[in-house]
Each structure stands twice: as structure tokens, then as C-alpha cells.
Design an enzyme around this catalytic site. Structure first.
Site, mmCIF file in Angstrom:
data_model
loop_
_atom_site.group_PDB
_atom_site.id
_atom_site.type_symbol
_atom_site.label_atom_id
_atom_site.label_comp_id
_atom_site.label_asym_id
_atom_site.label_seq_id
_atom_site.Cartn_x
_atom_site.Cartn_y
_atom_site.Cartn_z
ATOM 1 N N CYS A 136 0.793 -1.155 0.018
ATOM 2 C CA CYS A 136 -0.117 0.134 -0.053
ATOM 3 C C CYS A 136 0.876 1.258 0.084
ATOM 4 O O CYS A 136 1.880 1.285 0.564
ATOM 5 C CB CYS A 136 -0.872 -0.094 1.360
ATOM 6 S SG CYS A 136 -1.880 -1.356 1.553
ATOM 7 N N HIS A 184 18.055 -36.013 -5.465
ATOM 8 C CA HIS A 184 17.352 -36.371 -4.196
ATOM 9 C C HIS A 184 15.738 -35.987 -4.112
ATOM 10 O O HIS A 184 15.265 -35.864 -3.126
ATOM 11 C CB HIS A 184 17.963 -35.778 -3.001
ATOM 12 C CG HIS A 184 19.428 -36.125 -2.962
ATOM 13 N ND1 HIS A 184 19.852 -37.399 -2.595
ATOM 14 C CD2 HIS A 184 20.697 -35.587 -3.262
ATOM 15 C CE1 HIS A 184 21.215 -37.430 -2.661
ATOM 16 N NE2 HIS A 184 21.688 -36.379 -3.069
ATOM 17 N N LYS A 233 6.175 -4.139 -4.152
ATOM 18 C CA LYS A 233 7.551 -3.850 -4.024
ATOM 19 C C LYS A 233 8.502 -3.886 -2.452
ATOM 20 O O LYS A 233 9.549 -4.357 -2.223
ATOM 21 C CB LYS A 233 8.030 -2.366 -4.654
ATOM 22 C CG LYS A 233 9.576 -2.200 -4.625
ATOM 23 C CD LYS A 233 10.234 -2.790 -5.568
ATOM 24 C CE LYS A 233 11.716 -2.447 -5.684
ATOM 25 N NZ LYS A 233 12.771 -3.897 -6.173
ATOM 26 N N GLU A 245 17.924 -17.377 -7.242
ATOM 27 C CA GLU A 245 17.253 -16.056 -7.456
ATOM 28 C C GLU A 245 16.811 -15.915 -8.958
ATOM 29 O O GLU A 245 16.120 -15.339 -9.224
ATOM 30 C CB GLU A 245 18.623 -14.927 -7.435
ATOM 31 C CG GLU A 245 18.299 -13.525 -7.882
ATOM 32 C CD GLU A 245 17.309 -12.968 -7.226
ATOM 33 O OE1 GLU A 245 16.655 -13.427 -6.161
ATOM 34 O OE2 GLU A 245 16.972 -11.904 -7.628
ATOM 35 N N ARG A 249 4.962 -0.061 -5.793
ATOM 36 C CA ARG A 249 4.990 -0.974 -4.522
ATOM 37 C C ARG A 249 4.113 -2.087 -4.658
ATOM 38 O O ARG A 249 4.158 -3.116 -3.854
ATOM 39 C CB ARG A 249 4.598 -0.011 -3.400
ATOM 40 C CG ARG A 249 5.837 1.111 -3.279
ATOM 41 C CD ARG A 249 4.880 2.078 -2.215
ATOM 42 N NE ARG A 249 4.806 1.693 -1.008
ATOM 43 C CZ ARG A 249 5.465 2.060 0.049
ATOM 44 N NH1 ARG A 249 6.547 2.403 0.138
ATOM 45 N NH2 ARG A 249 5.184 1.451 1.035
ATOM 46 N N LYS A 288 13.179 -15.011 -9.991
ATOM 47 C CA LYS A 288 12.699 -13.888 -11.076
ATOM 48 C C LYS A 288 11.730 -14.684 -11.890
ATOM 49 O O LYS A 288 10.635 -13.782 -12.145
ATOM 50 C CB LYS A 288 13.884 -13.435 -11.756
ATOM 51 C CG LYS A 288 15.084 -12.703 -11.039
ATOM 52 C CD LYS A 288 14.704 -11.189 -10.848
ATOM 53 C CE LYS A 288 14.073 -11.140 -9.588
ATOM 54 N NZ LYS A 288 14.674 -10.928 -8.318
ATOM 55 N N TRP A 343 -3.115 -2.639 -1.203
ATOM 56 C CA TRP A 343 -2.801 -3.944 -1.397
ATOM 57 C C TRP A 343 -3.704 -4.964 -0.607
ATOM 58 O O TRP A 343 -3.174 -4.899 0.488
ATOM 59 C CB TRP A 343 -0.966 -4.312 -1.527
ATOM 60 C CG TRP A 343 -0.748 -5.483 -1.684
ATOM 61 C CD1 TRP A 343 -0.388 -6.022 -3.089
ATOM 62 C CD2 TRP A 343 -0.331 -6.616 -1.075
ATOM 63 N NE1 TRP A 343 0.103 -7.118 -2.973
ATOM 64 C CE2 TRP A 343 0.092 -7.812 -1.963
ATOM 65 C CE3 TRP A 343 -0.690 -6.966 0.447
ATOM 66 C CZ2 TRP A 343 0.721 -8.963 -1.436
ATOM 67 C CZ3 TRP A 343 -0.205 -8.292 0.862
ATOM 68 C CH2 TRP A 343 0.204 -9.289 0.105
ATOM 69 N N ASN A 377 -1.854 2.310 5.830
ATOM 70 C CA ASN A 377 -0.879 1.004 5.569
ATOM 71 C C ASN A 377 -0.702 0.393 6.898
ATOM 72 O O ASN A 377 -0.586 0.981 7.950
ATOM 73 C CB ASN A 377 0.554 1.849 5.199
ATOM 74 C CG ASN A 377 0.386 2.298 3.506
ATOM 75 O OD1 ASN A 377 -0.627 2.080 2.998
ATOM 76 N ND2 ASN A 377 1.551 2.600 3.403
ATOM 77 N N GLY A 378 -0.473 -0.877 6.606
ATOM 78 C CA GLY A 378 -0.162 -2.027 7.992
ATOM 79 C C GLY A 378 -1.312 -2.737 7.968
ATOM 80 O O GLY A 378 -2.285 -2.923 7.153
ATOM 81 N N GLU A 391 8.374 -14.666 -10.180
ATOM 82 C CA GLU A 391 7.625 -13.649 -9.909
ATOM 83 C C GLU A 391 6.814 -12.868 -11.226
ATOM 84 O O GLU A 391 5.928 -12.423 -10.900
ATOM 85 C CB GLU A 391 8.738 -12.443 -9.411
ATOM 86 C CG GLU A 391 9.342 -12.685 -8.005
ATOM 87 C CD GLU A 391 10.020 -11.607 -7.611
ATOM 88 O OE1 GLU A 391 11.335 -11.351 -8.218
ATOM 89 O OE2 GLU A 391 9.744 -10.775 -6.729
HETATM 90 C C1 AGP Z 1 12.642 -9.368 -5.222
HETATM 91 O O1 AGP Z 1 12.201 -9.469 -6.780
HETATM 92 C C2 AGP Z 1 11.183 -9.368 -4.690
HETATM 93 N N1 AGP Z 1 10.288 -8.534 -5.201
HETATM 94 C C3 AGP Z 1 11.377 -9.755 -3.182
HETATM 95 O O2 AGP Z 1 11.618 -10.792 -2.725
HETATM 96 C C4 AGP Z 1 12.492 -8.565 -2.306
HETATM 97 O O3 AGP Z 1 13.552 -8.835 -2.416
HETATM 98 C C5 AGP Z 1 12.020 -9.077 -0.842
HETATM 99 O O4 AGP Z 1 10.712 -8.604 -0.428
HETATM 100 C C6 AGP Z 1 12.878 -8.147 0.045
HETATM 101 O O5 AGP Z 1 12.743 -6.830 -0.025
HETATM 102 P P1 AGP Z 1 14.023 -5.927 0.608
HETATM 103 O O6 AGP Z 1 15.128 -6.122 -0.156
HETATM 104 O O7 AGP Z 1 13.278 -4.420 0.226
HETATM 105 O O8 AGP Z 1 13.774 -5.865 2.029
#
Ligand code: AGP
Length: 621
Positions: A2, A517, A616, A494, A27, A498, A74, A100-101, A501
Site C-alpha cells: 500500500c 534427491h 515492492k 534467484e 510498490r 525472478k 494491496w 498502511n499496515g 515473480e
Molecule cells: C525481489 O524480486 C522481490 N520482489 C522480493 O523478494 C524482495 O527482495 C523482498 O521482498 C525483500 O525486499 P527488501 O530487499 O526491500 O527487504
């Protein structure tokens, strides 16, 4: 997650509110809304979907007024509908707020409020705050009807409301009877105030302020701010009126523009050589063959006594921490543990006083990482932040730290922050290595490797078109494996993250040998395996794992060193990247994996910069 914006001044509030909400789109959100005060009435407009829908609704029915707040939501409690969008009204339209929260005790409060006669218009936790505050405002007891301080009833009502809440909040509130005032309050969810000439801006991070002002006030937990066009007054829950520092906002509005790129993710992938140069700038000391940091705030003697590191983070930052574990153990010979922040915050691991905690976070606002840092701080451990966003909550609360200086990262899928984090990890490994037994010559060799890195990353970026062709070949597959060993195991994790996501394809990252395994059962002709197999200590071992996949009919895409013919003969597709030292391989190998995820997502018609369900900055638990 949010986003909040607010404006009080002499211009039409919705101009800033809409522009600010667009800047906060990165975000992650699913609905939005604004409220302004027009001729003593609250004017609310809310829509499910994109800010563009809100903009259209405001064109059809403009909301006038020079005081207002806005929100991108969100969903956490209740689906993304117009009703659940913020702002929420309290009392007989006497106030409206955005939040927010998460309010953890909202069910108990709601039950109480319903018995009291409140009618709820949404399923959200946030709406309880609006009703509670309206009730508190109506109480207006004798001692708050104070002629000297016209805001006394407002401050008292807000404070009496906030003490009833458990959970986290960033709040921006407008009141029918104080039409030129916004009240902002925070606990665990960031809020900033932009200081203009005869106007003030509220936002949940600095990005909406860029281009409007470079003066920023960071609100702290338990503070409420009473903001008018000309004044900011800050009241702390326990300390009463407190001052506020005006800091310099270090975001240039041109840095958050797309320029010629179709997506922020692609722009940020291409910004990596520069981001790495910035992360290295001024931090290499060739005379001492070590790294230098300005902000650790511990002496070399104190740092020399560190016997153990705990690295904590979430998501991509957690993967960078794993890269750091391999680097620090290899170069500095200090034991490292990598912990998910969401787990660490509720664990009680036995740590002694020689343990140093590093929290890795791009945004500096991830709630789990913040909570883990606070928990470790409370137990007396020195805490360090490795952070990109200057002035973020984690950067401010840690005892010391290192900024990435990667520039604003807007794409939800983290790219340049990851590689910059890995670079900072390598600097830490070098620094602690040199505090212990890494030789002068080894230090110089590592510095030379790091200095050559930006140019190697530039060459890795040249794989873009080739990876695009590979992406179109495999875009219809619904499962992928990503495999690598040692330094490249976190790079595999990673790469898989990607792809998940932004293209919504199921992908698993594994240590290449561990695949036998269990995950090998997934291998068939429709399940590609992406191998990271540069030449290095475990090169032949990874090739053996690759052959095991080929033997079972699985297609293989391999990321290899330039000129590698051995793997080229085995793999279905190869992507060549420049040769670098083993500890830098995950950085260079990540570039084509970012492209692969990006181009596959494009092929599948996905919204790369605004992937479904994601945020984000994850500011709820
Ligand atoms: C990364 O592509 C993600 N969107 C997510 O995993 C992100 O890295 C995670 O939420 C941590 O965010 P930060 O680095 O701002 O703490």
C-alpha cells in the site's frame, strides 16, 4: 505494498495525489482512492484496479479542494473492491483516512463498534480506525477544549485511538472540521513529509516528492504530525511536542523516469554496471589491500573481535545474503548463518556477544527484516544495515551500515539491488579477510577482480538479444529447474525467483547435485533445466549433474564462460558470459537469468513491472 500520499497547500490536491499514486504504483496494489475537502464536505473517489481507473473517475467527477489524501491498496482483509479501497469514512462523514499496515485486533474492535451502532462499509481492518477516531473526536472532553491550542481535541482523539490498536500503521487523516489540516501517524509503517513553499506533502516513501521538494521529514514510530500548509507539528506518544529534522531528499526525479525503456525492470537490468561502480566507489583501498566503509560505526578493534555473522533478509535480499555466506566464509574464514527474517524474528537463537547482525534490504522497510533487526538489537547485538534506500527505517534504526548506492529500484522484481548487494558482500568479505589472515597479495587480487567487474557485467548485458531468442523457445513451458553449485547455488535460487515473480511459471532453484534427491522426478522434455556452469572449482561436478538431466530427456539451457565448448556440446542452448573469479560468478551469471525471466514474461503477456499479487516493499507481516 500500500502507498499513501497527501497534500495541503493552495493548489488542487488531486494533481499531486494522482501523480504521487502513479509514482507509488511500483510498490504493488490492486485498488486506489482519494479524498479532498471541498466547501466543508469530504469528497471521496475510489476504484478497484489501476490508478488509471481512478484518474478516469476523477475526470468524470472532479474532486476539488486543496487538502486531500490518497492511497493505493494491496488487499490484506477483503478483496480488491471499490468498497474496500481507502479512504474510509468515520462518524457522520466527519473524517476520512488512509492506512498502511495491519490492525491485528480489528475483529475485537469491530465487534465492539458494531454493538455501539457503527455501520461498516468494508471488510477491511482499516475501517475500524475511522470509526474509533470519530467516537473519540465526539467525546471532546473539557480538558481538550482548550482555546490556546485549537488542535488539542484532535491530538487527544488521535492518541486515544492509536493506543487501542495493536499492529502496524501509517495513517493520513483529513477532518471536515479542520479543512486545512492533515494528521499523519506511524507505527512500523513508514511515512514522510515533504516540505514545500506554502505547501506540504505526505507520502509513504520519498518517490512521490521528487520534483516537488528536496526537503523531507521522516516521521518516527509513535509520532503523530499535524500538518498544515505552513507548519508541521510533531507530537510523540510519550514525550509530547518534539521537534523535527528537515533532511535532504536524495532522489532525483529523472532517476525514476523510464526514458527509452519499456519497463523499469529492463532499465534497471541495464543500469547494473553503473550500480556496481557506485557500490564500489571510494570503498577500495589499494594501499592496505582492503575495503573501507564510512558507516559501520565500530572500530577496527571491535570488528576484529567479531567471531560470527548472522545475515538476515527476505526474498532476493536473502539470496544475496547466501552469496555473502559463501564469500565471507571463503575469504574471511568467519562462520556465517543466513536466516529468513520472518523466522529469525520469532526464534531465540543462542548468540554470543561476538555475533554481528547484518540486515540486507533494498527498501529498508521490509517489516520482517525490521522486526528481526529490532529483536537482535534488543538482545544487545550490534546491528548493521545493507540498504539501498537512504533514510529508510532500517537504515535509520541500525547501529551502522553500508548503502548500496544503486539508485532507485522501481521494478518489483529486484535486479540491480541484488548485484549491488553481492558486491557489498564481497567488500565485507575482503575487509574481514584482511582483518584476519587474508594476505596483502590476495587482497590486491580481489580488488583487481572487483575493479574489472563493471566492464564484465557490461559484456554480460550483450547477451540480451540471444537470451530473448531462447526465451521465445521455452516460453510455453510451465516448469523450470535452476541448478548451480557453491557460489552459483544462490544465483540459481534467484534466477528461479525472478521467473516465478514476473511470468508466473513454477520454477525451483536447487544445488545442482541435490536435484537427484527428489526434483529429478520432475524432469521431462517439457521441463527445462537452467544450469549455471562457469569454469571453476566444481565445473566438472556440475557437468556431471547436467548429463544426468540430459540422460532423462530434459532440455538444458546453460550459462557458461565465453568459449566453453565442452558444455556447448551437451546443452540445448548456451549463454556465454565473461570469465570472472569464482566469487563474482553469481553476479555475472545473474544477468542472463534476469533477461530470461524478463523476456519469457513478455512472451506470455505478463505485466513485468506490476506482477500480480506482489508488492515492492512488503510492509505487512
Ligand atoms: C525481489 O524480486 C522481490 N520482489 C522480493 O523478494 C524482495 O527482495 C523482498 O521482498 C525483500 O525486499 P527488501 O530487499 O526491500 O527487504
Amino acid at each position: 505494498m500500500c502507498g499513501i500520499v497527501g497534500y495541503v497547500g493552495s493548489n488542487e490536491a488531486t494533481d499531486f495525489l494522482l501523480e504521487g499514486l502513479r509514482r507509488l504504483e511500483y510498490r504493488g496494489y490492486d485498488s486506489s482512492g482519494v479524498v479532498t475537502i471541498d466547501e466543508g464536505e469530504l469528497q471521496i473517489t475510489k476504484t478497484a484496479g489501476r490508478v488509471e481507473e481512478l484518474s478516469k473517475a476523477l475526470k468524470r467527477s472532479p474532486a476539488k479542494g486543496s487538502t486531500g489524501v490518497g492511497h493505493t491498496r494491496w488487499a490484506t482483509h477483503g478483496p480488491a473492491t471499490n468498497e474496500n479501497s481507502h479512504p474510509h469514512l468515520g462518524g457522520d462523514r466527519i473524517l476520512a483516512l488512509v492506512h498502511n499496515g495491519v490492525i491485528e485486533n480489528f475483529r475485537e474492535i469491530k465487534q465492539r463498534l458494531v454493538q455501539h451502532g457503527c455501520v461498516f462499509a468494508s471488510d477491511t481492518d482499516s475501517e475500524v480506525i475511522a470509526h474509533l477516531l470519530a467516537i473519540e473526536l465526539e467525546k471532546k472532553t473539557e480538558d481538550t477544549l482548550n482555546e490556546i491550542d485549537p488542535y488539542a481535541p484532535l491530538v487527544a482523539a488521535v492518541q486515544n485511538t492509536l493506543v487501542q490498536l495493536s499492529g502496524t500503521f501509517g495513517l493520513a487523516i483529513v477532518f471536515r472540521d479542520w479543512p486545512e489540516t492533515i494528521v499523519a501517524a506511524r507505527l512500523g509503517s513508514p511515512l514522510v513529509i515533504g516540505v514545500g513553499e506554502g505547501e506540504h506533502f505526505i507520502a509513504s516513501d520519498g518517490s512521490p516528492l521528487a520534483g516537488h521538494t528536496d526537503k523531507i521529514v521522516y516521521l518516527a514510530d509513535h509520532e503523530i504530525a499535524i500538518v498544515t500548509a505552513d507548519a508541521i507539528r510533531v507530537v510523540h506518544r510519550d514525550q509530547g511536542d518534539v521537534g523535527h529534522d528537515v533532511k535532504l531528499l536524495e532522489i532525483d526525479s529523472t532517476e525514476v523516469e523510464l526514458n527509452e525503456y519499456p519497463h523499469y525492470m529492463l532499465k534497471e537490468i541495464f543500469e547494473q554496471p553503473e550500480a556496481i561502480r557506485n557500490a564500489l566507489r571510494g570503498r577500495l583501498d589499494k594501499d592496505e589491500a582492503t575495503a573501507v566503509f564510512g558507516g559501520l560505526n565500530l572500530s577496527a578493534q571491535q570488528l576484529q573481535k567479531v567471531k560470527r555473522f548472522v545475515l538476515t533478509a527476505c526474498g532476493t535480499s536473502w539470496h544475496a545474503s547466501l552469496v555473502g555466506e559463501y564469500m565471507i566464509e571463503a575469504l574471511a574464514r568467519i562462520p556465517v548463518e543466513v536466516e529468513y527474517a520472518s523466522e529469525l524474528r520469532y526464534r531465540n537463537p543462542p548468540l554470543d556477544t561476538s555475533t554481528l547482525l547484518f540486515a540486507l534490504t533494498q527498501s529498508g522497510e521490509t517489516i520482517d527484516t525490521l522486526a528481526a533487526l529490532r529483536e537482535m538489537k534488543r538482545k544487545g547485538h550490534p546491528t548493521m544495515a545493507i540498504c539501498n534506500v537512504v533514510g529508510s527505517t532500517i537504515a535509520r534504526e541500525a547501529d551502522g551500515g553500508i548503502y548500496l548506492h544503486a539508485g532507485p529500484e522501481v521494478g518489483v522484481a529486484s535486479t540491480k539491488a541484488f548485484t549491488a548487494q553481492c558486491v557489498v558482500m564481497s567488500l565485507l568479505a575482503l575487509y574481514f579477510g584482511r582483518l584476519h589472515h587474508l594476505s596483502y597479495e590476495d587482497g590486491l587480487r580481489i580488488i583487481a577482480d572487483l575493479e574489472a567487474l563493471p566492464e564484465k557485467v557490461e559484456r554480460a548485458l550483450e547477451t540480451s538479444n540471444h537470451v530473448r531468442q531462447i526465451a521465445s523457445k521455452y516460453a510455453n513451458c510451465n516448469n523450470f529447474l535452476y541448478l548451480g553449485r557453491q557460489y552459483n547455488f544462490p544465483a540459481a535460487l534467484e534466477g528461479a525467483l525472478k521467473l516465478k515473480e514476473i511470468s508466473y511459471i513454477h520454477a525451483e532453484g536447487y544445488p545442482a547435485a541435490e536435484m537427484k534427491h527428489g526434483p529429478i522426478a520432475l524432469v521431462d522434455e517439457k521441463t527445462p533445466s537452467v544450469f549455471i556452469v562457469p569454469r571453476g572449482a566444481v565445473y566438472q561436478k556440475v557437468i556431471a549433474n547436467l548429463e544426468e538431466i540430459k540422460a532423462r530427456g530434459g532440455p538444458v539451457i546453460a550459462v557458461v564462460d565465453e568459449g566453453d565448448h565442452q558444455v556447448a556440446d551437451l546443452a540445448d542452448d548456451i549463454i556465454e558470459v565473461p570469465k570472472v573469479a569464482d566469487f563474482l560468478q553469481p553476479i555475472v551469471a545473474s544477468i542472463p537469468l534476469q533477461f530470461l525471466a524478463y523476456y519469457i514474461a513478455l512472451e506470455r503477456g505478463c505485466d513485468v513491472d506490476k506482477p500480480r499479487n506482489l508488492a515492492k516493499s512488503v510492509t505487512v507481516e
